[in-house]
Scaffold this motif. Sequence first.
Motif, PDB file in Angstrom:
ATOM      1  N   ARG A  29       0.830  -1.207   0.000  1.00 18.01           N
ATOM      2  CA  ARG A  29       0.000   0.000   0.000  1.00 18.01           C
ATOM      3  C   ARG A  29       0.867   1.261   0.000  1.00 18.01           C
ATOM      4  NH1 ARG A  29      -2.622  -4.013   0.025  1.00 18.01           N
ATOM      5  NH2 ARG A  29      -4.874  -4.177   0.028  1.00 18.01           N
ATOM      6  N   LYS A  35       0.820   7.338   3.568  1.00 15.12           N
ATOM      7  CA  LYS A  35      -0.541   7.150   4.072  1.00 15.12           C
ATOM      8  C   LYS A  35      -0.558   7.333   5.575  1.00 15.12           C
ATOM      9  CE  LYS A  35      -2.321   3.895   0.660  1.00 15.12           C
ATOM     10  NZ  LYS A  35      -3.582   4.471   0.235  1.00 15.12           N
ATOM     11  N   GLU A  39      -5.808   5.331   7.033  1.00 17.08           N
ATOM     12  CA  GLU A  39      -5.965   4.909   5.634  1.00 17.08           C
ATOM     13  C   GLU A  39      -5.524   3.464   5.448  1.00 17.08           C
ATOM     14  OE1 GLU A  39      -5.125   8.560   2.750  1.00 17.08           O
ATOM     15  OE2 GLU A  39      -3.530   8.309   4.258  1.00 17.08           O
ATOM     16  N   ASP A  43      -7.862   0.486   4.226  1.00 21.97           N
ATOM     17  CA  ASP A  43      -7.516  -0.272   3.021  1.00 21.97           C
ATOM     18  C   ASP A  43      -7.465  -1.778   3.296  1.00 21.97           C
ATOM     19  OD1 ASP A  43      -7.233   2.073   1.590  1.00 21.97           O
ATOM     20  OD2 ASP A  43      -5.030   1.996   1.525  1.00 21.97           O
ATOM     21  N   ARG A  77       2.150  10.299   9.368  1.00 19.44           N
ATOM     22  CA  ARG A  77       2.059   9.817   7.985  1.00 19.44           C
ATOM     23  C   ARG A  77       3.218   8.851   7.764  1.00 19.44           C
ATOM     24  NH1 ARG A  77       1.127  14.462   4.573  1.00 19.44           N
ATOM     25  NH2 ARG A  77       3.134  15.132   5.352  1.00 19.44           N
TER      26      ARG A  77
END
Length: 104
Positions: A29, A35, A39, A43, A77
Amino acid sequence: MKPVEDQSPEVLAAVYSFGNALRLAIIRRLQDGPKFRAEIIGDLDVSWTSASHQLQYLREQGLVIAEQVPGVGRPVRYSLDPERVDEVLQAFLAYFRGDSLDAP
């Protein structure tokens, strides 16, 4: 699992990181770009705890970088360190092929 004598830390990082289904999915991912944990959880449909543990492991191996973003709640992040990922993959491939341990 006890490592075999001729396996470098990079080979073990590859085995443990890419040999775990959730860690591999997280790495996959993150190839699309940075991300937030929420998130990644969305996902992959995994728990906050599972994602946190796996992200922490990947950070310890140097494969994932965590950057705190200013804002409410101080979100983090996550992104890949492509040079470290390449280093680990190349070490694994060299070991797999049986390249000389003395080779540069």
